[in-house]
Design an enzyme around this catalytic site. Structure first.
Site, short mmCIF file in Angstrom:
data_model
loop_
_atom_site.label_atom_id
_atom_site.label_comp_id
_atom_site.label_asym_id
_atom_site.label_seq_id
_atom_site.Cartn_x
_atom_site.Cartn_y
_atom_site.Cartn_z
N HIS A 97 34.39 43.97 38.00
CA HIS A 97 33.46 42.84 38.12
C HIS A 97 32.08 43.31 38.55
O HIS A 97 31.08 42.94 37.96
CB HIS A 97 33.99 41.87 39.18
CG HIS A 97 34.73 40.73 38.58
ND1 HIS A 97 34.57 39.43 38.99
CD2 HIS A 97 35.63 40.69 37.60
CE1 HIS A 97 35.35 38.65 38.27
NE2 HIS A 97 36.02 39.39 37.43
N GLU B 167 30.09 34.49 32.31
CA GLU B 167 30.67 35.37 33.35
C GLU B 167 30.73 36.81 32.83
O GLU B 167 31.34 37.09 31.79
CB GLU B 167 32.07 34.87 33.74
CG GLU B 167 32.56 35.53 35.00
CD GLU B 167 33.89 34.95 35.48
OE1 GLU B 167 34.09 33.73 35.38
OE2 GLU B 167 34.73 35.74 35.95
N ASP C 55 35.67 21.02 22.05
CA ASP C 55 35.41 20.32 23.31
C ASP C 55 36.18 20.99 24.45
O ASP C 55 37.37 20.75 24.63
CB ASP C 55 35.83 18.85 23.12
CG ASP C 55 35.62 18.00 24.34
OD1 ASP C 55 35.40 18.55 25.43
OD2 ASP C 55 35.68 16.77 24.21
N LYS D 270 42.73 29.72 35.78
CA LYS D 270 41.27 29.75 35.58
C LYS D 270 40.90 31.01 34.78
O LYS D 270 40.07 30.96 33.89
CB LYS D 270 40.57 29.73 36.94
CG LYS D 270 39.05 29.64 36.87
CD LYS D 270 38.36 30.98 36.75
CE LYS D 270 36.86 30.80 36.68
NZ LYS D 270 36.15 32.04 36.38
C1 MEV Z 1 37.77 35.37 37.56
O1 MEV Z 1 36.90 34.60 36.77
C2 MEV Z 1 39.18 35.20 37.08
C3 MEV Z 1 40.26 35.89 37.93
O2 MEV Z 1 40.12 35.47 39.30
C4 MEV Z 1 41.58 35.46 37.37
C5 MEV Z 1 42.77 35.88 38.19
O3 MEV Z 1 42.65 36.01 39.43
O4 MEV Z 1 43.86 35.99 37.59
C6 MEV Z 1 40.09 37.39 37.91
#
Ligand code: MEV
Length: 438
Positions: A393, A85, A296, A280
């Site tokens: 991003h 990413e 792992d 995530k």
């Molecule tokens: C993107 O990979 C992760 C985010 O969505 C985490 C978040 O929203 O805190 C930017």
């Protein structure tokens, strides 16, 4: 529908590719070439990778990146990160830089206990079963002595064995719930070998146990396996600073920033839809270090998310508060990581990653990895409550779009410059490429 094949694993690598080309790619040479392009010219290195799993036909590259300036417990680290990413490493580096001027990250391992269970069925008197397990305790431990010998030399081994009555969930279902210390190894093989031996010993001993009826002697082992839920293999990391040391902009004072940050974390604490995305983002940092260090990541993911749900509702793995003008941001999660065994001494890049970290022991790696998660979450929330995440991003994603259109080096240079002051969107990049080329 895919063609059926038998004996595939016994074919040579070239014949496997030939079969794939014939049955899946219309004998297209391009497909074969793509697979072979990723073969390593160093035959020994290629063979090493081929032998990690079965039916290997090529290598699948992921970027191996580094994030410098991580000050953790007053020691500076450069973190190895393996992730596809585009914005993750940049975000981690930015957070590291920010916190290195504010005392850095603080981390501590709270516990290192791992868990495994023998799941079995017993039809009979639960009290007699309890006595039986107490009676054979030493035999159980003795039976794994050859397996545990080396682990014990390193300070690990079996910590406890306990019978758990699960008959209120499933009729006749019991567990031997076992805990282990595996020191610097993740310990999966050690734990599973011990558990399978425990299962054999239980079965054998039950057969000749004088107090058991014929039915009670017939213990049925369902399975013996470690648990990836390790709430007692816990690490905590935190950062703190005075509120007025936090970022401030024309629209957001440091105090307003701190309050908004705390509110954003609070939302993830109470709202599962947000908590999943929030966590995530944490796992973006954690998985990247876990993968780079040959651990792992599926086990780590499963354990972390289970921990996030331990009170019955899925919640945030991080917490934030303001107390007496001090802003504190912390993470607590289970991380069963190893720095010996597994891929750690086999995969050349994993060896290098561990070297980069100064050959940490597993506790140090737990701390470093938790910090990577906290840093990632800090960077994400920082963007979310200020500019939004798309700005950063899309800037990072620009290169992916340019590569998709096979932009030349000079086209890239011109367009990267252009998008320094213009908003990156997929369509705007396409427009600018077309304009440049016309
Ligand atoms: C993107 O990979 C992760 C985010 O969505 C985490 C978040 O929203 O805190 C930017």
């Amino acid at each position: 529908m895919a063609a059926e094949v038998s004996g595939f694993s016994k074919l040579s690598k070239t014949d496997k590719i030939k079969w794939l080309a014939e049955h899946h790619f219309d004998s297209d040479q391009e497909a074969i070439n793509t697979l072979m392009t990723y073969w390593n010219e160093d035959h020994q290195l290629q063979q090493l990778h081929d032998e990690f799993t079965e039916n290997t036909i090529s290598n699948y590259y992921l970027p191996f990146s580094v994030a410098p300036n991580f000050l953790i417990n007053d020691k500076r680290y450069t973190l190895p990160m393996t992730i596809e990413e585009s914005s993750v490493v940049a975000a981690a580096s930015k957070a590291a830089k920010f916190w290195q001027d504010r005392g850095g990250f603080h981390a501590e391992v709270i516990s290192t206990t791992k868990v495994g269970q023998v799941h079995f069925m017993f039809v009979g008197d639960a009290k007699k079963l309890q006595e039986f397990i107490v009676d054979i305790q030493n035999k159980l431990l003795f039976s794994v002595a050859p397996i545990a010998k080396n682990m014990e030399k390193r300070g690990g081994g079996v910590k406890s064995l306990e019978l758990v009555d699960k008959t209120s969930d499933i009729e006749n279902y019991y567990q031997l719930h076992c805990t282990f210390e595996t020191v610097d190894a993740m310990g999966a093989n050690f734990i599973n070998s011990c558990l399978e031996q425990f299962a054999n010993t239980i079965k054998e001993e039950a057969n000749t146990y004088p107090d058991f009826t014929e039915e009670e002697k017939n213990i049925d082992i369902v399975m013996s396996i470690l648990s990836n839920y390790v709430p007692q293999c816990l690490v905590k990391a935190s950062v703190f600073c005075k509120v007025d040391e936090l970022p401030n902009t024309t629209t957001l004072s440091s105090r307003a920033y701190a309050e908004k940050f705390v509110r954003a974390v609070r939302i993830a604490e109470v709202e599962p839809y947000r908590a999943v995305t929030h966590n995530k983002g944490i796992m973006n940092g954690i998985d990247a270090v876990v993968l780079a260090t040959g651990n792992d990541f599926r086990a780590i993911e499963a354990g972390a998310h289970a921990y996030a749900s331990r009170n019955g509702t899925y919640t945030s793995l991080t917490h934030a508060e303001i107390n007496n003008d001090i802003f504190t941001f912390s993470i607590e999660l289970p991380l069963a990581l190893g720095t010996v065994g597994g891929l750690t001494s086999l995969h050349p890049l994993v060896k290098l990653a561990l070297q980069l970290l100064g050959k940490p022991n597993s506790s140090q790696l737990m701390q470093i990895t938790a910090v990577a998660g906290l840093a990632q979450n800090f960077a994400a929330i920082n963007s979310l409550i200020t500019t939004g995440i798309q700005q950063g991003h899309m800037k990072m994603h620009l290169m992916n779009i340019l590569n998709q259109f096979q932009a030349t080096a000079s086209e890239k240079e011109i367009l990267i410059k252009y998008f320094e002051t213009n908003t990156v969107t997929h369509s705007e990049v396409v427009t600018q490429i077309e304009k440049l080329r016309s």
